[in-house]
Motif scaffolding. Structure first.
Motif, PDB file in Angstrom:
ATOM      1  N   ILE A  14       0.751  -1.773  -0.094  1.00 37.93           N
ATOM      2  CA  ILE A  14      -0.222  -0.293   0.105  1.00 37.93           C
ATOM      3  C   ILE A  14       0.408   1.566  -0.197  1.00 37.93           C
ATOM      4  N   ASN A  15       1.628   0.792   0.219  1.00 37.48           N
ATOM      5  CA  ASN A  15       3.331   2.253   0.220  1.00 37.48           C
ATOM      6  C   ASN A  15       4.501   1.923   0.471  1.00 37.48           C
ATOM      7  N   GLU A  16       5.325   2.307  -0.282  1.00 40.18           N
ATOM      8  CA  GLU A  16       6.543   2.023   0.683  1.00 40.18           C
ATOM      9  C   GLU A  16       6.839   1.816   2.413  1.00 40.18           C
ATOM     10  N   ASN A  17       6.358   1.425   3.204  1.00 42.68           N
ATOM     11  CA  ASN A  17       6.775   0.705   4.378  1.00 42.68           C
ATOM     12  C   ASN A  17       5.363  -0.586   4.312  1.00 42.68           C
ATOM     13  N   ASP A  18       4.690  -0.128   4.793  1.00 41.97           N
ATOM     14  CA  ASP A  18       3.791  -1.571   4.417  1.00 41.97           C
ATOM     15  C   ASP A  18       2.411  -2.091   3.685  1.00 41.97           C
ATOM     16  N   LYS A  19       2.598  -3.267   3.499  1.00 37.51           N
ATOM     17  CA  LYS A  19       1.624  -4.300   3.197  1.00 37.51           C
ATOM     18  C   LYS A  19       0.522  -4.834   3.527  1.00 37.51           C
ATOM     19  N   LEU A  20      -0.579  -4.588   3.075  1.00 36.57           N
ATOM     20  CA  LEU A  20      -1.210  -5.887   3.777  1.00 36.57           C
ATOM     21  C   LEU A  20      -1.275  -7.271   3.689  1.00 36.57           C
ATOM     22  N   VAL A  21      -1.584  -7.709   4.488  1.00 41.21           N
ATOM     23  CA  VAL A  21      -1.851  -9.276   4.353  1.00 41.21           C
ATOM     24  C   VAL A  21      -3.681 -10.102   5.179  1.00 41.21           C
ATOM     25  N   ILE A  22      -3.552 -10.810   4.049  1.00 47.68           N
ATOM     26  CA  ILE A  22      -5.519 -11.230   4.147  1.00 47.68           C
ATOM     27  C   ILE A  22      -5.721 -12.746   3.959  1.00 47.68           C
ATOM     28  N   SER A  23      -6.163 -13.118   4.957  1.00 51.30           N
ATOM     29  CA  SER A  23      -6.426 -14.201   5.163  1.00 51.30           C
ATOM     30  C   SER A  23      -8.069 -14.748   5.450  1.00 51.30           C
ATOM     31  N   CYS A  24      -8.730 -15.915   4.533  1.00 51.78           N
ATOM     32  CA  CYS A  24     -10.352 -15.980   5.072  1.00 51.78           C
ATOM     33  C   CYS A  24     -10.399 -17.449   5.250  1.00 51.78           C
ATOM     34  N   PRO A  42     -23.328 -21.344  18.286  1.00 50.13           N
ATOM     35  CA  PRO A  42     -23.501 -19.969  16.909  1.00 50.13           C
ATOM     36  C   PRO A  42     -22.011 -19.505  18.224  1.00 50.13           C
ATOM     37  N   GLU A  43     -21.827 -19.505  19.132  1.00 49.33           N
ATOM     38  CA  GLU A  43     -20.154 -18.543  19.953  1.00 49.33           C
ATOM     39  C   GLU A  43     -19.818 -19.747  19.845  1.00 49.33           C
ATOM     40  N   ASN A  44     -19.296 -21.013  19.434  1.00 46.80           N
ATOM     41  CA  ASN A  44     -18.058 -21.409  19.645  1.00 46.80           C
ATOM     42  C   ASN A  44     -17.623 -21.935  18.152  1.00 46.80           C
ATOM     43  N   LEU A  45     -19.266 -21.395  17.098  1.00 51.11           N
ATOM     44  CA  LEU A  45     -18.884 -21.431  15.472  1.00 51.11           C
ATOM     45  C   LEU A  45     -17.502 -20.428  15.561  1.00 51.11           C
ATOM     46  N   GLY A  46     -18.770 -18.995  15.908  1.00 50.40           N
ATOM     47  CA  GLY A  46     -17.246 -17.502  15.708  1.00 50.40           C
ATOM     48  C   GLY A  46     -16.570 -17.388  15.530  1.00 50.40           C
ATOM     49  N   TYR A  47     -15.339 -18.189  17.428  1.00 50.27           N
ATOM     50  CA  TYR A  47     -14.311 -18.479  18.215  1.00 50.27           C
ATOM     51  C   TYR A  47     -13.530 -19.420  17.001  1.00 50.27           C
ATOM     52  N   LEU A  48     -14.176 -20.264  16.512  1.00 51.81           N
ATOM     53  CA  LEU A  48     -13.157 -21.229  16.417  1.00 51.81           C
ATOM     54  C   LEU A  48     -12.757 -20.884  14.658  1.00 51.81           C
ATOM     55  N   THR A  49     -13.672 -20.338  14.254  1.00 58.16           N
ATOM     56  CA  THR A  49     -13.926 -19.759  12.556  1.00 58.16           C
ATOM     57  C   THR A  49     -12.929 -18.880  12.172  1.00 58.16           C
ATOM     58  N   LEU A  50     -12.692 -17.976  13.644  1.00 60.52           N
ATOM     59  CA  LEU A  50     -11.675 -17.162  13.320  1.00 60.52           C
ATOM     60  C   LEU A  50     -10.755 -17.424  13.858  1.00 60.52           C
ATOM     61  N   HIS A  51     -10.022 -18.491  14.782  1.00 60.75           N
ATOM     62  CA  HIS A  51      -9.023 -19.085  14.855  1.00 60.75           C
ATOM     63  C   HIS A  51      -8.322 -18.919  13.837  1.00 60.75           C
ATOM     64  N   VAL A  52      -8.887 -20.027  12.962  1.00 55.37           N
ATOM     65  CA  VAL A  52      -8.140 -20.105  11.533  1.00 55.37           C
ATOM     66  C   VAL A  52      -7.508 -18.973  10.698  1.00 55.37           C
ATOM     67  N   ALA A  53      -8.513 -18.245  10.652  1.00 57.53           N
ATOM     68  CA  ALA A  53      -7.931 -17.129   9.706  1.00 57.53           C
ATOM     69  C   ALA A  53      -6.721 -16.284  10.808  1.00 57.53           C
ATOM     70  N   LEU A  54      -6.899 -16.053  11.803  1.00 60.66           N
ATOM     71  CA  LEU A  54      -6.372 -15.228  12.980  1.00 60.66           C
ATOM     72  C   LEU A  54      -4.600 -16.205  12.892  1.00 60.66           C
ATOM     73  N   SER A  55      -5.057 -17.612  12.727  1.00 63.44           N
ATOM     74  CA  SER A  55      -3.621 -18.318  13.213  1.00 63.44           C
ATOM     75  C   SER A  55      -3.309 -17.575  12.087  1.00 63.44           C
ATOM     76  N   GLU A  56      -3.806 -17.706  10.359  1.00 58.75           N
ATOM     77  CA  GLU A  56      -2.538 -17.575   8.988  1.00 58.75           C
ATOM     78  C   GLU A  56      -2.213 -16.075   9.142  1.00 58.75           C
ATOM     79  N   ILE A  57      -2.537 -15.192  10.070  1.00 63.38           N
ATOM     80  CA  ILE A  57      -2.359 -14.072  10.295  1.00 63.38           C
ATOM     81  C   ILE A  57      -0.519 -13.897  11.004  1.00 63.38           C
ATOM     82  N   PHE A  58      -1.006 -14.497  12.474  1.00 67.34           N
ATOM     83  CA  PHE A  58      -0.188 -14.132  13.203  1.00 67.34           C
ATOM     84  C   PHE A  58       1.027 -14.503  12.509  1.00 67.34           C
ATOM     85  N   ALA A  59       1.053 -16.349  12.011  1.00 64.23           N
ATOM     86  CA  ALA A  59       1.745 -17.024  12.169  1.00 64.23           C
ATOM     87  C   ALA A  59       3.081 -16.300  11.250  1.00 64.23           C
TER      88      ALA A  59
END
Length: 250
Positions: A14-24, A42-59
């Motif tokens: 997006i500029n010289e210093n930064d880039k976006l990283v997208i997972s889904c 539904p709470e478990n579903l939201g929690y666990l599905t977000l866990h997948v996408a966030l895992s990729e970002i943090f990794a």
């Protein structure tokens, strides 16, 4: 702006210093509706599905800045339950005040089966980031145990968490961290080898199923030098398995 695909991630400069990283990630037939095959809240579903996408970002070393949920259910009560699960995970990670959460629901027609998608947008600093690389002769180890469906709901501490990934990112002896999902460990090893232009060999190991789905990223692959394997076992409070190694293509 320039974009690039790397494994399951998309990078956008997006500029010289930064880039976006997208997972889904997405989920279907999991919830508390009439036609759902795996019954959970539904709470478990939201929690666990977000866990997948966030895992990729943090990794990959990204900092999450926005979450987009695309819910194929009504807002109340199912959608709100999913959002509560999303917010629960963000709260556990102390991210609830720093991330914009937005999305949409299905308000035109009644649904009898739960479905959802989630996208996480993260930020990377170009000056500090370089694509991960695993050198030849590195050992491939699996942290956690692949589980899917009701096995995840019945887990007793054998699957990884976002905290596991954050702790591993702090270890300077680890070359790469790759969360495993529905394709299984072996497919992810193939992907890891391809992106590193390497060949791999698998040890005979009957303790862990390399072809089984790991569901909501219940385990991950790390690459390390062989002499650091025992250190990895001592540094992490999850099951650890040595499953293979990289070598030259010739």
């Amino acid at each position: 702006m320039q974009s690039k695909q790397f494994r399951d991630l998309t990078f956008i400069d997006i500029n010289e210093n930064d880039k976006l990283v997208i997972s889904c990630d997405s989920a279907g037939a999991i919830g508390n509706k009439e036609k759902d095959l795996i019954k959970t809240s539904p709470e478990n579903l939201g929690y666990l599905t977000l866990h997948v996408a966030l895992s990729e970002i943090f990794a990959i070393g990204g900092e999450p800045i926005s979450i987009i949920n695309t819910l194929s259910v009504e807002m109340n009560p199912t959608g709100q339950g999913i959002l509560n699960g999303i917010k629960k995970l963000l709260n556990e990670l102390n991210l609830d005040e720093d991330i914009v959460v937005t999305g949409s629901t299905e308000e035109n027609f009644p649904t009898v089966q739960t479905g959802m998608g989630i996208t996480v947008i993260g930020l990377l600093n170009n000056k500090n980031f370089k694509l991960p690389y695993t050198p030849r002769n590195s050992v491939l180890a699996v942290v956690g145990i692949p589980k899917v469906g009701n096995e995840i709901l019945e887990d007793e501490g054998e699957i990884i968490s976002i905290d596991t990934i954050i702790k591993l990112k702090e270890k300077d002896y680890i070359y790469e961290i790759l969360p495993v999902g529905s394709r299984g460990i072996l497919k992810e090893i193939e992907e890891l080898a391809y992106s590193n232009n390497s060949r791999y060999s698998i040890y005979e190991n009957k303790e862990i199923d390399l072809k089984k789905s790991a569901g909501t990223s219940t385990c991950l692959i790390v690459s390390i030098d062989n002499e650091n394997y025992e250190k990895l076992q001592n540094d992490i409070d999850k099951p650890v398995f040595k499953v293979g190694y990289f070598h030259d293509k010739n």
